[in-house]
Write a protein that holds these residues in place. Structure first.
Motif, PDB file in Angstrom:
ATOM      1  N   UNK A 162      23.547  44.683 -35.749  1.00 29.73           N
ATOM      2  CA  UNK A 162      24.464  45.121 -34.711  1.00 29.73           C
ATOM      3  C   UNK A 162      25.719  45.681 -35.345  1.00 29.73           C
ATOM      4  N   UNK A 163      26.173  46.846 -34.865  1.00 27.10           N
ATOM      5  CA  UNK A 163      27.327  47.525 -35.461  1.00 27.10           C
ATOM      6  C   UNK A 163      28.642  47.135 -34.799  1.00 27.10           C
TER       7      UNK A 163
ATOM      8  N   UNK B  60      20.546  41.293 -33.619  1.00 22.30           N
ATOM      9  CA  UNK B  60      20.696  40.592 -34.901  1.00 22.30           C
ATOM     10  C   UNK B  60      22.048  40.991 -35.475  1.00 22.30           C
ATOM     11  N   UNK B  61      22.853  39.997 -35.849  1.00 15.84           N
ATOM     12  CA  UNK B  61      24.221  40.255 -36.290  1.00 15.84           C
ATOM     13  C   UNK B  61      24.443  39.758 -37.713  1.00 15.84           C
TER      14      UNK B  61
ATOM     15  N   UNK C 289      22.769  34.204 -44.435  1.00 12.82           N
ATOM     16  CA  UNK C 289      21.710  34.620 -43.527  1.00 12.82           C
ATOM     17  C   UNK C 289      22.290  35.377 -42.341  1.00 12.82           C
ATOM     18  N   UNK C 290      21.426  36.125 -41.664  1.00 18.37           N
ATOM     19  CA  UNK C 290      21.819  36.787 -40.435  1.00 18.37           C
ATOM     20  C   UNK C 290      21.631  35.833 -39.257  1.00 18.37           C
ATOM     21  N   UNK C 291      22.301  36.136 -38.169  1.00 21.94           N
ATOM     22  CA  UNK C 291      22.193  35.318 -36.967  1.00 21.94           C
ATOM     23  C   UNK C 291      21.711  36.199 -35.823  1.00 21.94           C
TER      24      UNK C 291
ATOM     25  N   UNK D 112      15.546  42.629 -32.060  1.00 23.04           N
ATOM     26  CA  UNK D 112      15.988  42.644 -30.663  1.00 23.04           C
ATOM     27  C   UNK D 112      14.796  42.902 -29.749  1.00 23.04           C
ATOM     28  N   UNK D 113      14.722  42.129 -28.672  1.00 22.97           N
ATOM     29  CA  UNK D 113      13.616  42.243 -27.734  1.00 22.97           C
ATOM     30  C   UNK D 113      12.555  41.179 -27.905  1.00 22.97           C
ATOM     31  N   UNK D 114      12.510  40.516 -29.054  1.00 23.90           N
ATOM     32  CA  UNK D 114      11.536  39.450 -29.251  1.00 23.90           C
ATOM     33  C   UNK D 114      11.913  38.229 -28.400  1.00 23.90           C
TER      34      UNK D 114
END
Length: 384
Positions: free
Chosen positions: A101-102, A158-159, A166-168, A190-192
């Motif tokens: 995510x930006x 996902x951020x 790790x990513x969150x 995203x979407x899962x």
């Protein structure tokens, strides 16, 4: 009279000015008739290249035939390198994470990071951890390591989290719309849809099995990456992360980027599950303790190179100076002529032995949860 060179300079200046005016007029006419010309296309990164390493990322090989997310197991280690336009980017290597995510994080789930052990100091103000201080301003993301809320959750995005490797993932509960942060499993996008089975098996899932819990069918329907469930329902050989130690407690083990554990065996009569960690340690866990299927995201984190000292300072890491480079009044290894520590065993700045110095483990007092300790010393070198 003017010289020939002066005349040529004047003529060249007038020609350039006229050409600029004509270009401006033509461009203005085009933009007036076609507003799409006003949108200047973004410039491509001509100074950055993406290299691919054919070494695959170690992720779970467990396959589930029920509601499995898209298979992304063939992703390779992709790193972005830069042209050495400055000394700071000559050795800079950054992992390619185009799915992140930006924008900014979800505000209600963040708090300012002020006074939380900044500078390596404790509650009395004394430095207990050296080489800490400074760094960029951060906000703490409140990550849900317990995951006790049942029901399906949809992954919004996902951020990047500056407080961990790790990513969150920001997820939304479908029943009431509650949002929360969880550790993102490798391959989660995203979407899962993810779900937690800590509160028990849902009625619809129990009805699909005929009203009786079938361990094999339950494992096939629930054990895929991102789902949190007790170790009792995870099949042997599955790769897990975010493992808890207590039945009602949060996740404690395997929370860093790219880490995972493997379920070796289960002893339901005694209420234990045997899990092998990445360090080689084999450990007992309570069979109803929580665990998440899959590998922690951002497995390319270990391949990054900061490129310059300033990036370490942005991360809040201060320089580390060797003892032999100090004066004798600053460190026991300092002073002398040339590179020498005075034929002394390695010690800390306060004279405490390091590197096989004081033994702090109590002999005979074994951890009852550890089945096989991780290799140390000579055993570790032989393993490598």
């Amino acid at each position: 009279m003017l010289a020939g060179s002066s005349i040529s300079r004047l003529l060249g200046r007038s020609y350039r000015s006229a050409s600029n005016v004509s270009t401006f007029r033509v461009f203005g006419a085009l933009t007036a008739t076609n507003p799409a010309v006003n949108r200047i296309p973004p410039r491509a990164r001509l100074y950055a290249t993406i290299t691919e390493d054919p070494t695959p990322i170690p992720i779970s090989t467990f396959e589930s035939p029920f509601a499995k997310p898209p298979d992304r197991s063939e992703e390779t280690v992709r790193m972005r390198t830069y042209k050495p336009r400055t000394p700071g980017v000559r050795h800079l290597r950054r992992p390619v994470n185009e799915h992140l995510w930006k924008g900014k994080p979800h505000g209600p789930l963040t708090i300012p990071r002020k006074g939380h052990g900044l500078g390596g100091r404790n509650n009395s103000g004394r430095v207990t951890v050296r080489h800490r201080g400074g760094g960029h301003k951060r906000r703490i993301r409140m990550v849900d390591f317990s995951r006790v809320k049942p029901g399906p959750h949809v992954v919004d995005r996902i951020e990047y989290d500056p407080n961990r490797s790790a990513h969150i993932a920001l997820i939304t509960r479908q029943s009431n719309g509650d949002k929360s942060y969880i550790l993102a499993a490798d391959g989660l996008r995203a979407g899962d849809k993810v779900q937690s089975y800590r509160a028990g098996v849902p009625e619809d899932l129990l009805a699909s099995m005929g009203g009786v819990i079938d361990p094999g069918m339950l494992a096939a329907k629930t054990a895929w990456r991102g789902n949190c469930l007790p170790l009792r329902y995870i099949p042997i050989g599955a790769v897990i992360h975010a493992v808890g130690t207590m039945v009602n407690g949060p996740a404690k083990f395997c929370r860093a980027a790219g880490t995972y554990a493997t379920v070796v065996a289960k002893d339901e009569s005694r209420g234990f599950a045997i899990v092998r960690l990445q360090s080689g340690e084999v450990r007992r866990f309570m069979i109803d303790a929580p665990a998440t299927v899959g590998v922690v995201s951002n497995g390319t984190w270990r391949h990054r190179q900061l490129g310059k000292a300033g990036r370490s300072r942005w991360l809040g890491i201060r320089p580390t100076v060797r003892g032999v480079a100090m004066n004798a009044c600053d460190h026991p290894h300092g002073g002398g002529r040339g590179k020498s520590k005075g034929n002394r065993h390695p010690v800390s700045p306060w004279g405490i032995p390091t590197k096989s110095g004081y033994k702090t483990r109590k002999v005979g007092k074994k951890n009852p949860w550890v089945v096989t300790e991780r290799p140390r010393g000579k055993e570790k070198k032989e393993k490598l």
